[in-house]
Design an enzyme around this catalytic site. Sequence first.
Site, PDB file in Angstrom:
ATOM      1  N   GLU A 162      43.868  44.935  37.774  1.00 47.55           N
ATOM      2  CA  GLU A 162      42.621  44.290  38.219  1.00 47.55           C
ATOM      3  C   GLU A 162      42.211  44.731  39.615  1.00 47.55           C
ATOM      4  O   GLU A 162      41.078  44.486  40.027  1.00 47.55           O
ATOM      5  CB  GLU A 162      42.760  42.770  38.156  1.00 47.55           C
ATOM      6  N   HIS A 165      48.801  46.357  39.796  1.00 48.18           N
ATOM      7  CA  HIS A 165      47.721  45.428  39.486  1.00 48.18           C
ATOM      8  C   HIS A 165      46.542  46.183  38.868  1.00 48.18           C
ATOM      9  O   HIS A 165      45.740  46.778  39.601  1.00 48.18           O
ATOM     10  CB  HIS A 165      47.237  44.737  40.765  1.00 48.18           C
ATOM     11  N   CYS A 208      52.419  42.457  37.241  1.00 51.05           N
ATOM     12  CA  CYS A 208      53.147  42.254  38.491  1.00 51.05           C
ATOM     13  C   CYS A 208      54.406  41.420  38.218  1.00 51.05           C
ATOM     14  O   CYS A 208      55.252  41.818  37.429  1.00 51.05           O
ATOM     15  CB  CYS A 208      52.239  41.653  39.551  1.00 51.05           C
TER      16      CYS A 208
END
Length: 221
Positions: free
Chosen positions: A203, A201, A87
């Site tokens: 994750e 992202h 990011c």
Amino acid sequence: MSQRRTVAVVDYGMGNLRSVSQAVMHVAATEGVEVVVTSRPEEVRAAERIVLPGQGAMRDCMRELTDSGLREAVLEAAAAKPLMGVCVGMQMLLDHSEEQDTPGLGLVPGRVTRFRLEGRLQPDGSRYKVPQMGWNQVRQVAHGGRAHPVWAGVPDESWFYFVHSYFTTPADAAHSAGTAEYGDRFTCAVARDNIFATQFHPEKSAAQGLALYRNFLHWTP
């Protein structure tokens, strides 16, 4: 602590630290890799590879990286070790962001620019909103006939989760490792030598995102 099998997630007081570190720990647990979430420059220097998260305004992230004393350790690591930016952690790697006229680390030549989509309509007739928030397909960019090794096993045009108002434009197209489309096509993953970074992202991107972190743990530039 073994230098050979550790990854440091850099904690400089900003960003999506908890979600990134939990995702890296999740994949590392089965790969024999120790994860160190650290604000200590010496631990960044000792680790085999580095993850640089980031979230919020780039000027704040750059200030905190410097004030924390971690900037030089990250630059030293980026010169020699596998480093993954996430990011704003990706945006920080470039030369400059127009967000508050902020200089970056200059590790990947290029600029960070705000989406300019005012008055434009999406295919369904709705207006584009900034930030882009949600799932988007990522097209892997092949160089020399193959995509970057960190994409290994991840199908092209897989979906990943984005939250951003700014996007990166590398000065050299060879440093673009992935693109997405939001109004126009833009670079959403960059790679140079031992550096790989994503605007999205991983994750927050389910199995395909975890696959990227797993690949990064084994990537040998």
